[in-house]
Design an enzyme around this catalytic site. Structure first.
Site, mmCIF file in Angstrom:
data_model
loop_
_atom_site.group_PDB
_atom_site.id
_atom_site.type_symbol
_atom_site.label_atom_id
_atom_site.label_comp_id
_atom_site.label_asym_id
_atom_site.label_seq_id
_atom_site.Cartn_x
_atom_site.Cartn_y
_atom_site.Cartn_z
ATOM 1 N N HIS A 56 2.384 -22.267 2.869
ATOM 2 C CA HIS A 56 3.531 -22.996 2.302
ATOM 3 C C HIS A 56 4.545 -21.882 1.817
ATOM 4 O O HIS A 56 5.548 -22.374 2.103
ATOM 5 C CB HIS A 56 2.996 -23.697 0.974
ATOM 6 C CG HIS A 56 4.122 -24.146 0.115
ATOM 7 N ND1 HIS A 56 4.165 -25.802 0.325
ATOM 8 C CD2 HIS A 56 4.715 -24.244 -0.731
ATOM 9 C CE1 HIS A 56 5.323 -26.336 -0.309
ATOM 10 N NE2 HIS A 56 5.605 -25.099 -0.991
ATOM 11 N N GLU A 57 4.097 -20.923 0.896
ATOM 12 C CA GLU A 57 5.168 -20.086 0.284
ATOM 13 C C GLU A 57 5.766 -19.221 1.439
ATOM 14 O O GLU A 57 6.915 -19.009 1.360
ATOM 15 C CB GLU A 57 4.329 -19.253 -0.803
ATOM 16 C CG GLU A 57 3.971 -19.958 -1.772
ATOM 17 C CD GLU A 57 4.964 -20.685 -2.590
ATOM 18 O OE1 GLU A 57 6.022 -20.391 -2.522
ATOM 19 O OE2 GLU A 57 4.588 -21.700 -3.257
ATOM 20 N N HIS B 97 8.959 -21.021 2.669
ATOM 21 C CA HIS B 97 10.084 -20.520 1.719
ATOM 22 C C HIS B 97 10.552 -19.345 2.201
ATOM 23 O O HIS B 97 11.632 -18.915 2.303
ATOM 24 C CB HIS B 97 9.763 -20.644 0.371
ATOM 25 C CG HIS B 97 9.424 -21.828 -0.322
ATOM 26 N ND1 HIS B 97 10.451 -22.901 -0.325
ATOM 27 C CD2 HIS B 97 8.270 -22.242 -1.103
ATOM 28 C CE1 HIS B 97 9.925 -24.207 -1.075
ATOM 29 N NE2 HIS B 97 8.493 -23.799 -1.522
ATOM 30 N N HIS C 37 12.739 -19.480 5.146
ATOM 31 C CA HIS C 37 14.078 -19.988 4.778
ATOM 32 C C HIS C 37 14.898 -18.904 4.361
ATOM 33 O O HIS C 37 15.981 -18.799 4.499
ATOM 34 C CB HIS C 37 13.726 -21.085 3.775
ATOM 35 C CG HIS C 37 14.774 -22.452 3.612
ATOM 36 N ND1 HIS C 37 14.516 -23.267 2.625
ATOM 37 C CD2 HIS C 37 15.795 -22.383 4.515
ATOM 38 C CE1 HIS C 37 15.644 -24.038 3.157
ATOM 39 N NE2 HIS C 37 16.458 -23.529 3.838
#
Length: 674
Positions: free
Chosen positions: A464-465, A468, A471
């Site tokens: 998940h991280e 980020h 991104h």
């Protein structure tokens, strides 16, 4: 302080901050000079005798504040990742000053007049799409910050913003302090019966690190239901652990939450909104309080019904142990028992297959290579801000450099709970900067000589991280305002949630899920049982999340002038009204340690996780459709969405990928709510 390393851009690779030179005493002078420099720059823009142009006003604003941006990114990262009493004191001092600094810019009448003149003439300026959006966003920002208010109302706004900044710093300081203070100290290993040997060893190492030699310490995670509750066989110890978690910072942060909610409501009223939530959501993809409320209300009844079905199965398992009053501290434990009997799955037995380094290199990095062509090389000569933090250079498929990724995965006393991504350098073509991003997790440090073995949830968090991080790394925008994750709050979780899909993709799972001692792959039948067991527990997870989201929503839909006497009484009433007063399932975060909404930017925005999951579930289906190669889908997702940052409307980015508006059906199916 002429030798202050913040006073000039870093000369290191990718302008990574020169951490070897940075000391605490450098922060305050850098903040003060940075604020003074930017105020001088913006004053010059406002006083320019030449007519306002896009370049001499908007682009000039984007170039301003370089020193302040450098020090602020580094300081925010240290405050979360490696704080000290000195850093916390400076946070308390500087937060209201930074709020006042922002107000000084946004409430500058001459500056706003130049922006307004450009905004009114925007259709005649011949701007490209990104530049036009930048002008529109600046105008919106100034208006939302109070640029159109009377002088009297602006003064009150300044007072509110300063108090909220101070309260926010105090709130996170109180959570950090009480979370450390409430760590559970256990005298003997026998009391930790049920935990895996590596988890017991990690608790002993944690005890040593925290000054409890010979004892075992379970430090609290930032959320309510501590992960050890699923394994500990001692019911009284489970109760003590959950009690320590649920009652953090009650005395200190209860009053702060009340005051912050009142001030936010008052500020929203000044700005013409009926509530803080209405003010926030007006600038998000949701658009209105009604849209968010309707979605959350739609999810509550099926989620509670699902949880009640799960509770009935847990009660049967508990009754076999003579437990007739299933309590919150029992839920995770008996969920684990049901998984063992119904699905023949012992989640603690999975940990040997999820060794941190292998999950990182052969899972997270491998997936990034499959989807986007990336490769990674560790750069040990580049010093990070803490010995735990490691620096990796990221390369494109053709070998060209992309940016730096800093991995900081282990828990420590100086780090706040949870997991998050920070930027140390934001990508911008205007400023000639490439990205440097950080992932922070809180994985228990293994005993010396041992390997860090992850839970399934920690594997998910790692993927998940890194979503980020991608991104930020893939950002390809001209202007700093749009860089990386600078997108609406209810959109920012979407790319990170999409990245979770790689953890279970067969070609990725088979590559990283191998026994750390034997190298044997995770058995195929175990993978199937994991998938089946994943569905059991969706009721709990959805109710736990919705309780927190609706608690945030309750605090921030309060209108100006309403008095709240007691924070916990308000919390209980809000959950009852929402239909989520489920005693055995406490909210993922209770009010007094809800850092997301009282000390970060998620106020009236915690709904973003489920709102983004609508897009996520839809996109995961798209990734596997139409027979496209993974690499081709990855390029589309990168080009049309990840690279765009905030330079294009968020939902337009989604439509450019999927080809239509989002649909909720995939989310309902995933959560067992269809």
């Amino acid at each position: 302080m002429s030798d202050n390393p913040f006073f000039a851009p870093s000369t290191l690779a990718y302008e990574i901050p020169p951490f070897a030179e940075i000391r605490e005493e450098h922060y305050l002078p850098a903040f003060e000079r940075g604020m003074a420099d930017q105020l001088a720059e913006t004053a010059a823009i406002a006083a320019d005798p030449a007519p306002a142009t896009f370049d001499n006003t908007v682009v000039a604003l984007e170039r301003s504040g370089a020193l302040l941006r450098r020090v602020n990114l580094v300081f925010m990262n240290q405050d979360g990742s490696d704080t000290t009493p000195g850093v916390q004191e400076l946070d308390a001092e500087i937060s209201p000053r930074l709020a006042a600094h922002e107000d000084a810019i946004h409430l500058d009448a001459a500056l706003f007049a130049r922006i307004s003149a450009l905004y009114e003439a925007r259709d005649t300026l011949g701007l490209d799409a990104e530049s036009l959006r930048l002008l529109e966003r600046y105008h919106t920002r100034f208006v939302r910050a109070g640029a159109r208010l009377s002088a009297e109302d602006q003064q009150r706004l300044r007072e509110i913003n300063a108090q909220l900044a101070a309260d926010s710093a105090a709130f996170r300081r109180n959570v950090h302090t009480d979370t450390l203070a409430r760590a559970l100290v256990v005298d003997t290993a026998e009391e930790l019966d049920g935990l895996s040997p590596d988890a017991v060893a990690a608790a002993a190492e944690n005890g040593r690190a925290l000054g409890h030699d010979g004892a075992y310490v379970l430090s609290l995670k930032n959320f309510s239901n501590q992960s050890e509750l699923a394994q500990l066989t001692d019911r009284s110890l489970r109760a003590r652990l959950l009690d320590a978690s649920l009652n953090r910072a009650v005395d200190t942060n209860g009053p702060l939450a009340i005051r912050m909610a009142r001030l936010r409501a008052e500020r929203a009223a000044l700005l013409g909104h009926p509530s803080h939530a209405a003010h926030v959501v007006a600038d998000e993809t949701a658009g209105s309080v009604e849209a968010v409320s309707a979605m959350l209300a739609r999810l509550v009844p099926p989620a509670v019904a699902n949880a009640e079905r799960e509770a009935a199965r847990l009660a049967e398992a508990a009754a076999a142990d003579g437990v007739t009053d299933l309590a919150a501290h029992d839920w995770a434990f008996y969920s684990e028992q049901v998984r063992k009997t119904a699905y023949d799955l012992d989640t603690s037995a999975l940990r040997p297959y999820f060794e941190l380094e292998r999950v990182l290199h052969d899972g997270v990095f491998h997936a990034a290579g499959l989807a986007y062509g990336l490769s990674f090389a560790e750069r040990p000569e580049l010093t990070a801000y803490h010995p735990d933090a490691r620096v990796f250079e990221v390369f494109e498929e053709d070998g060209s450099p992309l940016g730096l990724f800093v991995a900081d995965f282990h828990a420590r006393e100086s780090k706040r709970g949870g997991a998050w991504m920070n930027e140390l350098v934001s990508q911008s073509a205007l400023l000639g900067q490439r990205p440097v991003v950080v992932n922070n997790l809180n994985i228990a440090r293994p005993a010396p000589g041992e390997r860090a073995l992850l839970t399934w949830d920690e594997v998910r968090t790692l993927f998940h991280e890194f979503g980020h991080a991608l991104h930020g790394l893939f950002s390809d925008v001209r202007y700093p305002l749009f860089s990386g994750t600078a997108v609406p709050r209810d959109f920012v979780e979407f790319p990170s949630q999409v990245n979770e899909m790689w953890m279970t993709r067969p070609e990725v799972l088979a590559n990283y899920a191998r026994h750390h001692e034997t190298g044997e792959p995770l058995p195929a039948e175990l993978v199937e049982r994991m998938a089946a067991a994943e569905n059991f527990g969706q009721g709990f997870r959805t109710v736990e999340y919705l309780a927190a989201a609706l608690l945030d929503w309750a605090w921030h839909t309060v209108p100006a002038g309403r008095e709240i006497a007691d924070a916990l009484e308000f919390e209980a009433a809000a959950l009852a009204e929402a239909g989520l007063a489920v005693p055995a399932i406490p909210p993922r975060y209770r009010t007094t340690y809800f850092n997301h909404v009282f000390s970060s930017e998620y106020s009236a925005g915690y709904y973003a996780y489920i709102w983004s999951e609508v897009l996520d579930a839809d996109t995961v289906e798209w990734f596997g459709s139409a027979g496209r190669p993974v690499r081709e889908s990855g390029e589309v997702f990168r080009r049309e969405l990840l690279a765009r940052g905030g330079s294009r409307d968020a939902l337009d980015c989604f439509r450019a990928v999927v080809g239509r508006d989002p649909e909720i059906a995939p989310l309902l199916a995933r959560r067992g709510l269809a």
